[in-house]
Design an enzyme around this catalytic site. Sequence first.
Site, mmCIF file in Angstrom:
data_model
loop_
_atom_site.group_PDB
_atom_site.id
_atom_site.type_symbol
_atom_site.label_atom_id
_atom_site.label_comp_id
_atom_site.label_asym_id
_atom_site.label_seq_id
_atom_site.Cartn_x
_atom_site.Cartn_y
_atom_site.Cartn_z
ATOM 1 N N ASP A 146 0.870 -1.178 0.000
ATOM 2 C CA ASP A 146 0.000 0.000 0.000
ATOM 3 C C ASP A 146 0.907 1.228 0.000
ATOM 4 O OD1 ASP A 146 -2.287 1.665 0.262
ATOM 5 O OD2 ASP A 146 -1.986 1.784 2.420
ATOM 6 N N SER A 147 0.319 2.375 -0.291
ATOM 7 C CA SER A 147 1.088 3.613 -0.215
ATOM 8 C C SER A 147 1.455 3.933 1.244
ATOM 9 C CB SER A 147 0.271 4.758 -0.802
ATOM 10 O OG SER A 147 -0.965 4.846 -0.137
ATOM 11 N N CYS B 231 -4.280 -1.291 -2.044
ATOM 12 C CA CYS B 231 -4.444 0.153 -2.201
ATOM 13 C C CYS B 231 -5.313 0.400 -3.435
ATOM 14 C CB CYS B 231 -3.063 0.774 -2.389
ATOM 15 S SG CYS B 231 -3.070 2.520 -2.809
ATOM 16 N N GLU C 94 -5.978 7.925 10.506
ATOM 17 C CA GLU C 94 -4.545 7.868 10.872
ATOM 18 C C GLU C 94 -4.330 8.343 12.306
ATOM 19 O OE1 GLU C 94 -1.444 8.626 8.382
ATOM 20 O OE2 GLU C 94 -2.314 7.248 6.925
ATOM 21 N N CYS D 25 -11.446 3.370 -0.150
ATOM 22 C CA CYS D 25 -10.057 3.609 0.267
ATOM 23 C C CYS D 25 -9.789 2.647 1.408
ATOM 24 C CB CYS D 25 -9.886 5.047 0.737
ATOM 25 S SG CYS D 25 -8.296 5.375 1.516
ATOM 26 N N HIS E 264 -8.232 2.954 4.051
ATOM 27 C CA HIS E 264 -8.313 3.529 5.400
ATOM 28 C C HIS E 264 -9.738 3.443 5.980
ATOM 29 C CE1 HIS E 264 -4.502 5.614 4.575
ATOM 30 N NE2 HIS E 264 -4.468 5.947 5.858
HETATM 31 N N1 DGL Z 1 -4.732 3.264 0.994
HETATM 32 C C1 DGL Z 1 -4.718 4.022 -0.220
HETATM 33 C C2 DGL Z 1 -5.971 3.701 -1.079
HETATM 34 O O1 DGL Z 1 -6.719 2.810 -0.753
HETATM 35 C C3 DGL Z 1 -4.483 5.426 0.194
HETATM 36 C C4 DGL Z 1 -4.555 6.482 -0.805
HETATM 37 C C5 DGL Z 1 -3.346 7.135 -1.411
HETATM 38 O O2 DGL Z 1 -2.187 6.866 -1.114
HETATM 39 O O3 DGL Z 1 -3.649 7.982 -2.219
HETATM 40 O O4 DGL Z 1 -6.185 4.271 -2.127
#
Ligand code: DGL
Length: 290
Positions: free
Chosen positions: A17-18, A80, A154, A188, A190
């Site tokens: 993931d990012s 992600c 977060e 997303c 998160h």
């Molecule tokens: N967890 C990423 C997603 O589901 C976070 C978003 C990102 O880095 O832009 O898209």
Amino acid sequence: MTTEQCGQDQLPIGLFDSGVGGLTVLDAMRRLMPGEDYLFLGDTARVPYGAKSQKTIVRYSLQAAAKLIGQRIKLLVIACNTATAAALPALRETWPDMPIIGVIEPGSRAACEASPSGDIAVIRSGAYAEAILRRRPEAQVRSLACPLFVPLAEEGWFDGPIAEGVVSRYLEPLFEKSPAPDCLVLGCTHYPMLAAAIRKVVGPEVHIVDSAATTAEVVKRRLADKGLAHPQAGRTGRIRFFITDDPQRFTRTGSLFLNMTITDSDVRLVDLENVPLPDAAETPTQRKSS
Ligand code: DGL
């Protein structure tokens, strides 16, 4: 036993993931498949991917995948939404023999199945609208931007008056109207952390689709189909983390997301900029993602 000696079914599952959001996917997977080992890469130095160009997201995703595949994994999950939307075809083209699963296709399939009316709200990701409309062209997809959800998650403010206040400010205008959507896709990784606050606002009737849970189910099926499920029944797998920035922040937020303590010894700082990429990664063609 080293990974060189063990069978493919005993290798870990890789996820990237990012940042920390993909830990919700890891959490769903470890609950469903506790006997598997996991290697999670969070590109915490370069988060968020959403603000970058597609070309950059593809490059970052190729580097993250190359790092994990270089460690020997049996399946790769793009945990992600942003990376799935931008880079899934490029990754599959680069590593055609590696099973690679993104989060958007499982989530959009679940939404199409869960919504009797076809009136579906999606928070944040345009890629879901495309994937849903491919399956159900008559669906009405309403996209919502909720930019405060990521910082809330977060911060660990998953519920309580602040979370509920923010959630209702974004979602109430859509869900208090009639007819309201009967399905809400959390676009997303998160957002599953805010699911309880979201449930309070949208009420008990709306189907909340969380691509973490649906992706975990897809991974379980794919491992079974390929004969790759870990053979040792009753074991508890090991989870390791690669990150690209400050371990302290990752261990704090990550422990909240996973509801388990991540210790420093589980986490390794890695450099993705200098990861060697296979030749096929140089000119991947752009195709539709899912
Ligand atoms: N967890 C990423 C997603 O589901 C976070 C978003 C990102 O880095 O832009 O898209």
